[in-house]
Structure formats: C-alpha cells, structure tokens
Motif scaffolding. Structure first.
Motif, PDB file in Angstrom:
ATOM      1  N   ARG A  27       0.980  -1.154   0.128  1.00  0.00           N
ATOM      2  CA  ARG A  27      -0.040   0.048   0.038  1.00  0.00           C
ATOM      3  C   ARG A  27       0.924   1.505  -0.040  1.00  0.00           C
ATOM      4  O   ARG A  27       0.382   2.418  -0.238  1.00  0.00           O
ATOM      5  CB  ARG A  27      -0.990  -0.118   1.180  1.00  0.00           C
ATOM      6  N   LYS A  28       2.096   1.103   0.113  1.00  0.00           N
ATOM      7  CA  LYS A  28       3.079   2.357   0.472  1.00  0.00           C
ATOM      8  C   LYS A  28       3.598   2.635  -0.995  1.00  0.00           C
ATOM      9  O   LYS A  28       4.892   2.027  -1.352  1.00  0.00           O
ATOM     10  CB  LYS A  28       4.043   2.145   1.435  1.00  0.00           C
ATOM     11  N   VAL A  29       3.179   3.513  -1.927  1.00  0.00           N
ATOM     12  CA  VAL A  29       3.481   3.674  -3.137  1.00  0.00           C
ATOM     13  C   VAL A  29       5.064   4.133  -3.306  1.00  0.00           C
ATOM     14  O   VAL A  29       5.612   3.595  -3.995  1.00  0.00           O
ATOM     15  CB  VAL A  29       2.529   4.646  -3.762  1.00  0.00           C
ATOM     16  N   VAL A  30       5.263   5.171  -2.392  1.00  0.00           N
ATOM     17  CA  VAL A  30       6.866   5.711  -2.489  1.00  0.00           C
ATOM     18  C   VAL A  30       7.897   4.733  -2.250  1.00  0.00           C
ATOM     19  O   VAL A  30       8.883   4.515  -3.025  1.00  0.00           O
ATOM     20  CB  VAL A  30       6.953   7.140  -1.775  1.00  0.00           C
ATOM     21  N   PRO A  31       7.738   4.061  -1.124  1.00  0.00           N
ATOM     22  CA  PRO A  31       8.890   2.903  -1.004  1.00  0.00           C
ATOM     23  C   PRO A  31       8.997   1.850  -1.896  1.00  0.00           C
ATOM     24  O   PRO A  31      10.171   1.687  -2.358  1.00  0.00           O
ATOM     25  CB  PRO A  31       8.629   2.498   0.386  1.00  0.00           C
ATOM     26  N   ASN A  32       7.855   1.631  -2.182  1.00  0.00           N
ATOM     27  CA  ASN A  32       7.870   0.574  -3.495  1.00  0.00           C
ATOM     28  C   ASN A  32       8.191   0.843  -4.602  1.00  0.00           C
ATOM     29  O   ASN A  32       8.925  -0.080  -5.490  1.00  0.00           O
ATOM     30  CB  ASN A  32       6.413  -0.191  -3.595  1.00  0.00           C
TER      31      ASN A  32
END
Length: 135
Positions: A109-114
């Motif tokens: 769900r965490k777009v930036v880290p992914n």
C-alpha cells in the motif's frame, strides 16, 4: 543514538504490539543498551547523512542462502533525499555479493517506498498472510 531509539518506538510492527508497551517503559539506560546491541549486529544496517547522523535503517534475517530484509525506515525529517534508496542498494549489493538471495518484506500500500525498491531491481512476487494470536 536517539534516532535509533525513536525508530524502535515508531516502527510499525510495534504499533499494535505488546512489545511496544514494554519498549516504551524502558529507562534511558536500558534503551541505550538495546540500541547499542542493535548497532553492533552485522545484520542491522544504518545509513548516515553528511553530518554522520543515522537517518535510515534496515534489518536483515538470514536463513540458509535466503536473506529477508524488513524494517526499512527513514527518519521523517530526512525523507525524499534518496537515503532509503542508497541504503537498500548497498544492503542488497552486499547480500548478492555474499551469495544470498535477497527478499524484501514491504507494504504494497505504500507507493513511494515500493517505487524506490522497484528502481533498484526488486519486483513484487507475492503476498504474505499475517495471523494474529488471540488469547
């Protein structure tokens, strides 16, 4: 070292855990000893900024030839400076050079880290199901 202590107080796995309550009750001396033990563990990786202050961290757990990385964290005041990318690149590079198969646990769900993880070569290959023990 204060950032390391804050890391463990804010680290997501502790948010709904009884362990967090225990950790929050540690004295400053106990917390410092805990942080010092972590810093001497070769599978606990930190990234320091230009002022030599710890700004990012990650934990690695090795099982045979597989190395699981989790707990990737960057200080909120130091985000968007590339520290997590540099840290994960170096951790992954070392694992590969040492003959390990790197696997990263990350919240989809965490777009930036992914996006960061994908930019250094990680790809989503499955999901983990979590179970909670109920008394």
């Amino acid at each position: 070292m204060i950032y390391l202590i804050q890391y463990f107080k804010r680290f997501p796995v502790f948010l709904e855990s009884p362990i967090r309550q225990v950790f929050l009750k540690l004295t400053q001396e106990q917390a410092n000893k805990f942080a010092q033990r972590k810093l001497t563990n070769s599978d606990f990786h930190v990234w320091k900024n230009e002022e030599k202050r710890i700004v990012g961290m990650a934990s690695v757990h090795k099982y045979g030839k597989v190395a699981f990385t989790d707990g990737v964290f960057t200080d909120r005041n130091e985000r968007n400076k590339g520290y997590a990318k540099f840290l994960m690149y170096r951790v992954t590079e070392k694992l590969l050079n040492d003959g390990f198969i790197p696997i990263l646990y990350a919240d989809r769900r965490k777009v930036v880290p992914n996006h960061v993880y994908k930019s250094i070569g990680y790809e989503c290959c499955g999901e983990i199901t979590e179970y909670k023990f109920l008394n």
